[in-house]
Write a protein that holds these residues in place. Structure first.
Motif, PDB file in Angstrom:
ATOM      1  N   GLY A  64       0.779  -1.222   0.000  1.00 31.15           N
ATOM      2  CA  GLY A  64       0.000   0.000   0.000  1.00 31.15           C
ATOM      3  C   GLY A  64       0.818   1.282   0.000  1.00 31.15           C
ATOM      4  O   GLY A  64       0.294   2.355   0.258  1.00 31.15           O
ATOM      5  N   ARG A  65       2.112   1.174  -0.282  1.00 28.32           N
ATOM      6  CA  ARG A  65       2.983   2.345  -0.327  1.00 28.32           C
ATOM      7  C   ARG A  65       3.776   2.364  -1.623  1.00 28.32           C
ATOM      8  O   ARG A  65       4.084   1.322  -2.182  1.00 28.32           O
ATOM      9  CB  ARG A  65       3.993   2.337   0.826  1.00 28.32           C
ATOM     10  N   THR A  66       4.096   3.555  -2.064  1.00 31.34           N
ATOM     11  CA  THR A  66       4.997   3.727  -3.198  1.00 31.34           C
ATOM     12  C   THR A  66       6.284   4.337  -2.665  1.00 31.34           C
ATOM     13  O   THR A  66       6.259   5.360  -1.980  1.00 31.34           O
ATOM     14  CB  THR A  66       4.389   4.648  -4.265  1.00 31.34           C
ATOM     15  N   ARG A  67       7.388   3.690  -2.976  1.00 29.14           N
ATOM     16  CA  ARG A  67       8.704   4.179  -2.542  1.00 29.14           C
ATOM     17  C   ARG A  67       9.432   4.741  -3.758  1.00 29.14           C
ATOM     18  O   ARG A  67       9.490   4.102  -4.809  1.00 29.14           O
ATOM     19  CB  ARG A  67       9.522   3.052  -1.917  1.00 29.14           C
ATOM     20  N   LEU A  68       9.970   5.925  -3.609  1.00 26.67           N
ATOM     21  CA  LEU A  68      10.745   6.597  -4.642  1.00 26.67           C
ATOM     22  C   LEU A  68      12.161   6.770  -4.110  1.00 26.67           C
ATOM     23  O   LEU A  68      12.351   7.208  -2.974  1.00 26.67           O
ATOM     24  CB  LEU A  68      10.139   7.966  -4.955  1.00 26.67           C
ATOM     25  N   GLU A  69      13.147   6.413  -4.944  1.00 26.19           N
ATOM     26  CA  GLU A  69      14.552   6.583  -4.568  1.00 26.19           C
ATOM     27  C   GLU A  69      15.279   7.300  -5.693  1.00 26.19           C
ATOM     28  O   GLU A  69      15.062   6.987  -6.868  1.00 26.19           O
ATOM     29  CB  GLU A  69      15.228   5.223  -4.353  1.00 26.19           C
ATOM     30  N   ASP A  98       8.885  16.431   2.771  1.00 25.33           N
ATOM     31  CA  ASP A  98       8.575  16.089   4.162  1.00 25.33           C
ATOM     32  C   ASP A  98       7.074  16.162   4.434  1.00 25.33           C
ATOM     33  O   ASP A  98       6.526  15.341   5.166  1.00 25.33           O
ATOM     34  CB  ASP A  98       9.347  17.031   5.094  1.00 25.33           C
ATOM     35  N   ALA A  99       6.401  17.131   3.825  1.00 24.20           N
ATOM     36  CA  ALA A  99       4.955  17.285   4.027  1.00 24.20           C
ATOM     37  C   ALA A  99       4.159  16.199   3.299  1.00 24.20           C
ATOM     38  O   ALA A  99       3.122  15.760   3.788  1.00 24.20           O
ATOM     39  CB  ALA A  99       4.513  18.669   3.551  1.00 24.20           C
ATOM     40  N   LEU A 100       4.629  15.768   2.135  1.00 24.92           N
ATOM     41  CA  LEU A 100       3.885  14.802   1.318  1.00 24.92           C
ATOM     42  C   LEU A 100       4.142  13.356   1.704  1.00 24.92           C
ATOM     43  O   LEU A 100       3.255  12.512   1.607  1.00 24.92           O
ATOM     44  CB  LEU A 100       4.229  14.989  -0.164  1.00 24.92           C
ATOM     45  N   ALA A 101       5.357  13.051   2.114  1.00 30.66           N
ATOM     46  CA  ALA A 101       5.770  11.664   2.340  1.00 30.66           C
ATOM     47  C   ALA A 101       5.339  11.163   3.713  1.00 30.66           C
ATOM     48  O   ALA A 101       5.280  11.925   4.675  1.00 30.66           O
ATOM     49  CB  ALA A 101       7.282  11.547   2.192  1.00 30.66           C
ATOM     50  N   LEU A 102       5.071   9.863   3.774  1.00 26.82           N
ATOM     51  CA  LEU A 102       4.837   9.219   5.063  1.00 26.82           C
ATOM     52  C   LEU A 102       6.127   9.231   5.875  1.00 26.82           C
ATOM     53  O   LEU A 102       6.117   9.398   7.086  1.00 26.82           O
ATOM     54  CB  LEU A 102       4.367   7.776   4.854  1.00 26.82           C
ATOM     55  N   GLY A 111      30.462   5.324  -2.433  1.00 29.13           N
ATOM     56  CA  GLY A 111      30.459   6.165  -3.621  1.00 29.13           C
ATOM     57  C   GLY A 111      29.092   6.616  -4.089  1.00 29.13           C
ATOM     58  O   GLY A 111      28.954   7.172  -5.176  1.00 29.13           O
ATOM     59  N   THR A 112      28.046   6.409  -3.273  1.00 33.14           N
ATOM     60  CA  THR A 112      26.697   6.841  -3.658  1.00 33.14           C
ATOM     61  C   THR A 112      25.920   7.337  -2.445  1.00 33.14           C
ATOM     62  O   THR A 112      26.278   7.082  -1.300  1.00 33.14           O
ATOM     63  CB  THR A 112      25.866   5.701  -4.298  1.00 33.14           C
ATOM     64  N   LYS A 113      24.839   8.012  -2.778  1.00 33.98           N
ATOM     65  CA  LYS A 113      23.861   8.437  -1.774  1.00 33.98           C
ATOM     66  C   LYS A 113      22.490   8.226  -2.390  1.00 33.98           C
ATOM     67  O   LYS A 113      22.274   8.514  -3.567  1.00 33.98           O
ATOM     68  CB  LYS A 113      24.066   9.912  -1.426  1.00 33.98           C
ATOM     69  N   THR A 114      21.552   7.698  -1.623  1.00 33.34           N
ATOM     70  CA  THR A 114      20.176   7.523  -2.081  1.00 33.34           C
ATOM     71  C   THR A 114      19.257   8.296  -1.151  1.00 33.34           C
ATOM     72  O   THR A 114      19.246   8.056   0.058  1.00 33.34           O
ATOM     73  CB  THR A 114      19.768   6.041  -2.103  1.00 33.34           C
ATOM     74  N   VAL A 115      18.513   9.230  -1.722  1.00 35.29           N
ATOM     75  CA  VAL A 115      17.471   9.931  -0.973  1.00 35.29           C
ATOM     76  C   VAL A 115      16.165   9.252  -1.365  1.00 35.29           C
ATOM     77  O   VAL A 115      15.880   9.069  -2.546  1.00 35.29           O
ATOM     78  CB  VAL A 115      17.430  11.434  -1.295  1.00 35.29           C
ATOM     79  N   TRP A 116      15.387   8.840  -0.380  1.00 37.12           N
ATOM     80  CA  TRP A 116      14.166   8.091  -0.650  1.00 37.12           C
ATOM     81  C   TRP A 116      12.999   8.681   0.121  1.00 37.12           C
ATOM     82  O   TRP A 116      13.177   9.389   1.112  1.00 37.12           O
ATOM     83  CB  TRP A 116      14.348   6.612  -0.278  1.00 37.12           C
ATOM     84  N   CYS A 117      11.807   8.379  -0.379  1.00 38.69           N
ATOM     85  CA  CYS A 117      10.590   8.744   0.339  1.00 38.69           C
ATOM     86  C   CYS A 117       9.525   7.694   0.062  1.00 38.69           C
ATOM     87  O   CYS A 117       9.585   6.985  -0.938  1.00 38.69           O
ATOM     88  CB  CYS A 117      10.099  10.140  -0.054  1.00 38.69           C
ATOM     89  N   GLU A 118       8.584   7.582   0.961  1.00 39.87           N
ATOM     90  CA  GLU A 118       7.458   6.662   0.799  1.00 39.87           C
ATOM     91  C   GLU A 118       6.166   7.448   0.892  1.00 39.87           C
ATOM     92  O   GLU A 118       5.990   8.271   1.788  1.00 39.87           O
ATOM     93  CB  GLU A 118       7.488   5.569   1.863  1.00 39.87           C
ATOM     94  N   LEU A 119       5.285   7.179  -0.081  1.00 40.25           N
ATOM     95  CA  LEU A 119       3.985   7.827  -0.137  1.00 40.25           C
ATOM     96  C   LEU A 119       2.893   6.769  -0.079  1.00 40.25           C
ATOM     97  O   LEU A 119       3.117   5.626  -0.480  1.00 40.25           O
ATOM     98  CB  LEU A 119       3.857   8.650  -1.422  1.00 40.25           C
TER      99      LEU A 119
END
Length: 148
Positions: A64-69, A98-102, A111-119
């Motif tokens: 029931g969630r969508t994760r974006l990375e 911050d306001a939109l994401a759960l 050598g990387t960074k991943t910024v993620w959010c779940e809606l």
């Protein structure tokens, strides 16, 4: 479970509408909040690391969630949530996220960074539906989706 959408591209303003379209196609319908979060995360890469930086955009649906990375090649440039004042021209992107994401966060790798959010939402398929392969070549990026 729906297979993830993975887009490997160079972060430029021109790819943002294509990423938004790919997300809408992946979710098979309107997803304005997800598209806005993707826009903000890609824009942050462009603003803080520069145009043309290679990024990977990944979207997945589960429980029931969508994760974006959004993954970029600089583990040192970490996002900072700040509160912009009325006259500031920048500084609202992560506040919107911050306001939109759960929930949202940052994962550092070698050598990387991943910024993620779940809606909320996005998991519209049932386990009994047949699988389909969607492939598209969008200008400047290669897209391959295995959707269920």
């Amino acid at each position: 479970m729906r297979q993830p959408l993975i887009l490997e591209l160079l972060a430029t303003p021109e790819v943002v509408p294509e990423v938004r379209s790919a997300l809408r196609a992946y979710l098979d319908g309107p997803c304005g909040d997800l598209q806005l979060c993707a826009t903000e995360l890609i824009t942050n890469v462009i603003r803080h690391l520069g145009e043309g930086v290679p990024v990977t955009v990944r979207a997945s649906c589960e429980q029931g969630r969508t994760r974006l990375e959004v993954t970029d090649p600089d583990p040192r440039a970490l996002p900072v949530l700040c509160r912009a004042t009325g006259d500031d021209e920048t500084g609202r992107g992560l506040a919107l996220l911050d306001a939109l994401a759960l929930r949202w966060g940052v994962e550092q790798g070698p050598g990387t960074k991943t910024v993620w959010c779940e809606l909320p939402g996005g998991d519209r398929t049932s386990p009994g539906e047949p699988s389909a392969v969607i492939r598209a070549d969008l200008e400047g990026m290669s897209v391959g989706v295995i959707a269920r």
